[in-house]
Design a protein around this motif. Structure first.
Motif, PDB file in Angstrom:
ATOM      1  N   ALA A 190      10.084 -15.565   6.942  1.00  0.00           N
ATOM      2  CA  ALA A 190       9.735 -14.464   6.036  1.00  0.00           C
ATOM      3  C   ALA A 190       9.237 -15.005   4.696  1.00  0.00           C
ATOM      4  CB  ALA A 190      10.929 -13.543   5.828  1.00  0.00           C
ATOM      5  N   MET A 191       8.296 -14.274   4.092  1.00  0.00           N
ATOM      6  CA  MET A 191       7.686 -14.724   2.842  1.00  0.00           C
ATOM      7  C   MET A 191       7.202 -13.512   2.054  1.00  0.00           C
ATOM      8  SD  MET A 191       3.842 -15.902   3.983  1.00  0.00           S
ATOM      9  CE  MET A 191       3.256 -15.761   2.303  1.00  0.00           C
ATOM     10  N   LEU A 192       6.937 -13.739   0.754  1.00  0.00           N
ATOM     11  CA  LEU A 192       6.300 -12.742  -0.086  1.00  0.00           C
ATOM     12  C   LEU A 192       4.833 -13.131  -0.245  1.00  0.00           C
ATOM     13  CD1 LEU A 192       9.000 -12.321  -2.878  1.00  0.00           C
ATOM     14  CD2 LEU A 192       8.688 -10.922  -0.823  1.00  0.00           C
ATOM     15  N   ALA A 193       3.940 -12.190   0.000  1.00  0.00           N
ATOM     16  CA  ALA A 193       2.508 -12.479   0.009  1.00  0.00           C
ATOM     17  C   ALA A 193       1.915 -12.382  -1.402  1.00  0.00           C
ATOM     18  CB  ALA A 193       1.782 -11.516   0.943  1.00  0.00           C
ATOM     19  N   TYR A 202       3.851  -7.715  -0.639  1.00  0.00           N
ATOM     20  CA  TYR A 202       4.349  -7.493   0.721  1.00  0.00           C
ATOM     21  C   TYR A 202       5.388  -8.539   1.100  1.00  0.00           C
ATOM     22  CZ  TYR A 202       0.388  -4.363   1.732  1.00  0.00           C
ATOM     23  OH  TYR A 202      -0.515  -3.334   1.732  1.00  0.00           O
ATOM     24  N   LEU A 203       6.445  -8.096   1.752  1.00  0.00           N
ATOM     25  CA  LEU A 203       7.346  -9.006   2.452  1.00  0.00           C
ATOM     26  C   LEU A 203       6.869  -9.074   3.895  1.00  0.00           C
ATOM     27  CD1 LEU A 203      11.229  -9.161   2.285  1.00  0.00           C
ATOM     28  CD2 LEU A 203      10.001  -9.496   4.427  1.00  0.00           C
ATOM     29  N   LEU A 204       6.504 -10.274   4.331  1.00  0.00           N
ATOM     30  CA  LEU A 204       6.035 -10.495   5.701  1.00  0.00           C
ATOM     31  C   LEU A 204       7.114 -11.215   6.484  1.00  0.00           C
ATOM     32  CD1 LEU A 204       2.432 -11.804   4.878  1.00  0.00           C
ATOM     33  CD2 LEU A 204       3.169  -9.434   5.212  1.00  0.00           C
ATOM     34  N   PRO A 205       7.451 -10.758   7.695  1.00  0.00           N
ATOM     35  CA  PRO A 205       8.541 -11.376   8.444  1.00  0.00           C
ATOM     36  C   PRO A 205       8.153 -12.638   9.195  1.00  0.00           C
ATOM     37  CG  PRO A 205       7.686  -9.512   9.651  1.00  0.00           C
ATOM     38  CD  PRO A 205       6.939  -9.548   8.344  1.00  0.00           C
TER      39      PRO A 205
END
Length: 246
Positions: A190-193, A202-205
């Protein structure tokens, strides 16, 4: 301090409430669509849809994973489209530094198709769309007419899962870091774009390319993102009050 969206895609169920609310609030007409083999509908952003929930499906071992991505303008902190549009027609694209909203005005109708392509190419998220009938270039407005009156954007107001959030930037950054720490227990990648560069975080899983190819900024390879944005010029320093007639 500008306003910021925080969109936690790990909580998105693709109900598309945000997509419908955006369309209804902006009084956008219906699109004629057809089945294309995916639940994503319409298949892309267009002048009548400022927001589209994108679907992607991946096989992870024996597990099928679905990723949902409510795509919209990122309202960049240093918006390259403003720098390009301002050089073409003064006031065509406005950056309101108070809210952070990037607004495409009726003056975009004065721009040619080639001008539009230049603006679209400047956007690292492939967002702007042009109405071929009117020439108007359009995208998410941050529901700025609601925000300046202390209301939530329509998409955030209707979200039933807490995927869509909106508020002061510092508050949203704290929420994003908290949610990221929690999400990584289930989604290690997971990361913040692009959190440092945009007002729609966006939080991407998972790997961004699994979620959507423009979930993170795309630009010329080998060029640092900040250098890329700086080369396009500084944003215009104009307010929205004359535009909104407030």
């Amino acid at each position: 301090m500008p306003k910021t969206f925080f969109i936690d895609t790990s909580r998105c169920t693709a109900c598309r409430g945000c997509q419908v609310a955006c369309k209804e609030w902006n009084e956008l007409p219906a699109n004629k669509t057809k089945q294309t083999g995916t639940h994503q509908n319409p298949p892309d952003l267009n002048p009548n849809n400022y927001k589209v929930v994108r679907f992607s499906e991946h096989l992870d071992g024996d597990t099928i994973r679905w990723y949902f991505f409510p795509d919209q303008c990122r309202h960049c902190i240093d918006p390259p489209c403003v720098a390009v549009g301002g050089d073409l027609v003064d006031g065509a694209i406005i950056h309101d530094t108070k809210t952070g909203a990037v607004i495409y005005t009726d003056k975009t109708r004065q721009l040619s198709e080639a001008d539009f392509e230049e603006i679209r190419d400047a956007c690292p998220y492939n967002i702007p769309r042009r109405d071929p009938a009117t020439g108007q270039i359009s995208k998410c407005t941050m529901c700025v007419e609601r925000v300046v009156r202390g209301l939530l954007p329509a998409c955030v107001k209707v979200c039933p899962t807490g995927a869509m959030n909106f508020g002061e930037r510092e508050d949203m950054l704290r929420l994003a870091q908290s949610r990221l720490a929690r999400a990584r227990k289930e989604y290690p990648k997971a990361m913040l774009a692009d959190a440092d560069d945009v007002n729609v975080i966006y939080l991407l899983p998972d790997d961004p390319m699994k979620v959507y190819e423009f979930s993170v900024a795309k630009f010329s390879p080998g060029i640092d993102r900040k250098v890329f944005l700086a080369r396009l010029g500084a944003p215009l320093k104009k307010g929205l009050r004359p535009f909104l007639n407030l």
